[in-house]
Design a protein around this motif. Structure first.
Motif, mmCIF file in Angstrom:
data_model
loop_
_atom_site.group_PDB
_atom_site.id
_atom_site.type_symbol
_atom_site.label_atom_id
_atom_site.label_comp_id
_atom_site.label_asym_id
_atom_site.label_seq_id
_atom_site.Cartn_x
_atom_site.Cartn_y
_atom_site.Cartn_z
ATOM 1 N N GLY A 73 -3.483 3.047 6.053
ATOM 2 C CA GLY A 73 -3.332 3.850 7.287
ATOM 3 C C GLY A 73 -1.836 4.096 7.377
ATOM 4 O O GLY A 73 -1.326 4.569 8.649
ATOM 5 N N VAL A 74 -0.969 3.573 6.659
ATOM 6 C CA VAL A 74 0.366 3.392 6.740
ATOM 7 C C VAL A 74 1.297 4.324 5.892
ATOM 8 O O VAL A 74 0.853 4.649 4.693
ATOM 9 C CB VAL A 74 0.934 2.063 6.660
ATOM 10 C CG1 VAL A 74 2.448 1.987 6.692
ATOM 11 C CG2 VAL A 74 0.404 1.226 7.655
ATOM 12 N N LYS A 75 2.014 5.344 6.387
ATOM 13 C CA LYS A 75 2.670 6.168 5.629
ATOM 14 C C LYS A 75 4.487 5.888 5.766
ATOM 15 O O LYS A 75 4.938 6.194 4.667
ATOM 16 C CB LYS A 75 2.743 7.822 6.145
ATOM 17 C CG LYS A 75 1.215 8.165 5.859
ATOM 18 C CD LYS A 75 1.067 9.569 6.410
ATOM 19 C CE LYS A 75 -0.120 10.410 6.235
ATOM 20 N NZ LYS A 75 -0.722 10.144 5.096
ATOM 21 N N ASN A 76 4.772 5.478 6.795
ATOM 22 C CA ASN A 76 6.298 5.041 6.738
ATOM 23 C C ASN A 76 6.655 3.512 6.975
ATOM 24 O O ASN A 76 7.887 3.189 6.370
ATOM 25 C CB ASN A 76 6.806 6.050 8.230
ATOM 26 C CG ASN A 76 6.551 7.263 8.006
ATOM 27 O OD1 ASN A 76 6.864 8.193 7.103
ATOM 28 N ND2 ASN A 76 5.846 7.779 9.091
ATOM 29 N N ALA A 77 6.037 2.925 7.662
ATOM 30 C CA ALA A 77 6.414 1.348 8.040
ATOM 31 C C ALA A 77 6.244 0.511 6.724
ATOM 32 O O ALA A 77 5.598 0.964 5.692
ATOM 33 C CB ALA A 77 5.611 0.743 9.130
ATOM 34 N N VAL A 78 7.238 -0.263 6.376
ATOM 35 C CA VAL A 78 7.056 -1.540 5.309
ATOM 36 C C VAL A 78 6.091 -2.322 5.751
ATOM 37 O O VAL A 78 5.996 -2.685 6.931
ATOM 38 C CB VAL A 78 8.545 -2.246 5.063
ATOM 39 C CG1 VAL A 78 8.935 -2.955 6.504
ATOM 40 C CG2 VAL A 78 8.255 -3.013 3.930
ATOM 41 N N THR A 79 5.080 -2.624 4.947
ATOM 42 C CA THR A 79 4.091 -3.442 5.317
ATOM 43 C C THR A 79 4.133 -4.753 4.358
ATOM 44 O O THR A 79 4.338 -4.953 3.253
ATOM 45 C CB THR A 79 2.801 -2.940 4.751
ATOM 46 O OG1 THR A 79 2.675 -2.225 3.550
ATOM 47 C CG2 THR A 79 2.440 -1.810 5.726
ATOM 48 N N VAL A 80 3.950 -5.876 5.133
ATOM 49 C CA VAL A 80 4.210 -7.513 4.780
ATOM 50 C C VAL A 80 2.708 -8.004 5.048
ATOM 51 O O VAL A 80 2.270 -7.998 6.004
ATOM 52 C CB VAL A 80 5.297 -8.015 5.518
ATOM 53 C CG1 VAL A 80 5.657 -9.429 4.797
ATOM 54 C CG2 VAL A 80 6.629 -7.098 5.324
ATOM 55 N N VAL A 81 2.742 -8.706 4.026
ATOM 56 C CA VAL A 81 1.252 -9.496 4.026
ATOM 57 C C VAL A 81 1.472 -11.094 3.996
ATOM 58 O O VAL A 81 2.431 -11.669 3.310
ATOM 59 C CB VAL A 81 0.355 -9.178 2.779
ATOM 60 C CG1 VAL A 81 -1.039 -9.921 2.936
ATOM 61 C CG2 VAL A 81 0.238 -7.630 2.719
ATOM 62 N N ASP A 82 0.894 -11.746 4.967
ATOM 63 C CA ASP A 82 1.069 -13.292 4.988
ATOM 64 C C ASP A 82 0.164 -13.664 3.967
ATOM 65 O O ASP A 82 -0.959 -13.325 3.586
ATOM 66 C CB ASP A 82 0.583 -13.793 6.280
ATOM 67 C CG ASP A 82 1.553 -14.178 7.263
ATOM 68 O OD1 ASP A 82 2.753 -14.160 7.255
ATOM 69 O OD2 ASP A 82 1.114 -14.087 8.554
ATOM 70 N N LEU A 83 0.902 -14.718 3.163
ATOM 71 C CA LEU A 83 0.085 -15.570 2.003
ATOM 72 C C LEU A 83 -0.673 -16.712 3.019
ATOM 73 O O LEU A 83 0.061 -17.325 3.660
ATOM 74 C CB LEU A 83 0.834 -16.167 1.151
ATOM 75 C CG LEU A 83 1.434 -15.079 0.267
ATOM 76 C CD1 LEU A 83 2.241 -15.727 -1.142
ATOM 77 C CD2 LEU A 83 0.320 -14.197 -0.480
ATOM 78 N N PRO A 84 -1.837 -16.970 3.146
ATOM 79 C CA PRO A 84 -2.481 -17.630 3.694
ATOM 80 C C PRO A 84 -2.373 -19.378 3.311
ATOM 81 O O PRO A 84 -1.922 -19.504 2.116
ATOM 82 C CB PRO A 84 -4.248 -17.478 3.808
ATOM 83 C CG PRO A 84 -4.142 -16.637 2.597
ATOM 84 C CD PRO A 84 -2.996 -15.942 2.287
ATOM 85 N N PHE A 85 -2.704 -20.058 4.251
ATOM 86 C CA PHE A 85 -2.574 -21.646 3.756
ATOM 87 C C PHE A 85 -3.006 -21.894 2.583
ATOM 88 O O PHE A 85 -4.524 -21.637 2.224
ATOM 89 C CB PHE A 85 -3.244 -22.165 4.968
ATOM 90 C CG PHE A 85 -3.171 -23.908 4.932
ATOM 91 C CD1 PHE A 85 -2.183 -24.528 4.861
ATOM 92 C CD2 PHE A 85 -4.558 -24.678 4.832
ATOM 93 C CE1 PHE A 85 -2.051 -25.999 4.782
ATOM 94 C CE2 PHE A 85 -4.593 -25.983 4.587
ATOM 95 C CZ PHE A 85 -3.252 -26.770 4.703
ATOM 96 N N LEU A 86 -2.534 -22.676 1.783
ATOM 97 C CA LEU A 86 -2.934 -23.234 0.448
ATOM 98 C C LEU A 86 -3.022 -22.108 -0.751
ATOM 99 O O LEU A 86 -4.008 -22.362 -1.535
ATOM 100 C CB LEU A 86 -4.009 -24.108 0.677
ATOM 101 C CG LEU A 86 -3.923 -25.633 1.244
ATOM 102 C CD1 LEU A 86 -4.926 -26.543 0.908
ATOM 103 C CD2 LEU A 86 -2.578 -26.390 0.435
ATOM 104 N N SER A 87 -2.504 -21.097 -0.362
ATOM 105 C CA SER A 87 -2.698 -20.007 -1.431
ATOM 106 C C SER A 87 -1.244 -19.797 -2.348
ATOM 107 O O SER A 87 -1.113 -19.008 -3.182
ATOM 108 C CB SER A 87 -2.933 -18.496 -0.931
ATOM 109 O OG SER A 87 -1.732 -18.081 0.065
#
Length: 257
Positions: A73-87
């Protein structure tokens, strides 16, 4: 042009405030991107949207699934993903594999890791050396909820100095930005002035280089908001009213007309 991690650093240099929000699906991500949000975080705060009481239970596979939807759904924004607990906490190799999966499988541009203690600094440095953009996170770290609680961090001189030194160490390790969560505004200002990379505040006062909130809090969808959140509209009430009206029309055989 699409925003990159490097562009966010330029925004700090220009004195331009950075707008960040969280997203968990295609529709919300598309709306945020169209509205001009600079950074969209696929945060592990999504765990609450999925019905968990804390961020701890959410898995890497769940994060990847939702991150793919967000990225579409994203064309312009920078997308950042959390690495979840114990990953990522067990070893550098584990962190490399988890972060690599995020970039390879979702198309998102960066990952976010919590904590600034020495082992985490080493892990982040290795990720950056491998070409993986990393956002840091200090102050209140929700994955440490059972150790720290949800109280404001950095209130004492000792705590404040520790958080400051963690932020400096993370910048030296190569992070392109740092989230400052639930710390005193004066401490956030000091950290922001010390660093050449942008600080993104959440409950850390107005003097950070940018701000992030959980989108469900902003839209009034959450049953309970943290004290530093602001509700800009009450979609929870509006959705309830709309569904109630639809239900009544169906029962009264007014829909479809």
């Amino acid at each position: 042009m699409p925003i990159t991690p490097q562009r966010l650093i330029q925004y700090k240099q220009q004195g331009r405030a950075i707008v960040a929000l969280t997203a968990w699906d295609y529709i919300i991500a598309q709306l945020l991107d169209t509205a001009g949000v600079d950074l969209i975080l696929v945060g592990d705060s999504m765990a609450v949207v999925l019905g968990y009481e804390t961020t701890l239970p959410i898995s890497l596979d769940e994060m990847l699934y939702h991150a793919k939807s967000v990225r579409r759904g994203v064309k312009n924004a920078v997308t950042v993903v959390d690495l979840p607990f114990l990953s990522y906490q067990e070893s550098v190799q584990q962190a490399m594999q988890s972060a690599g999966r995020v970039l390879k499988e979702t198309g998102c541009q960066a990952v976010k890791l919590e904590g600034g203690y020495p082992a985490m600094v080493e892990t982040i440095a290795r990720l950056v050396q491998a070409g993986i953009p990393v956002m840091g996170h200090v102050g209140l770290t929700p994955q440490s909820v059972h150790q720290l609680g949800l109280r404001q961090q950095g209130k004492t001189e000792t705590e404040g100095e520790r958080i400051l030194q963690e932020a400096i160490a993370l910048e030296q390790a190569g992070v392109f930005s740092i989230v400052l969560e639930h710390i005193p505004a004066q401490l956030a200002l000091e950290i922001t002035n010390k660093l050449s990379i942008p600080t993104i505040g959440i409950g850390a006062g107005v003097n950070c280089d940018g701000q992030v909130l959980v989108t469900s809090d902003v839209l009034g969808l959450s049953a309970k908001q943290p004290p530093f959140a602001k509700v800009y509209t009450d979609l929870r009430a509006e959705i309830t009213q709309a569904v109630d009206k639809y239900s009544q029309e169906v029962r009264d055989r007014l829909f479809p007309d």
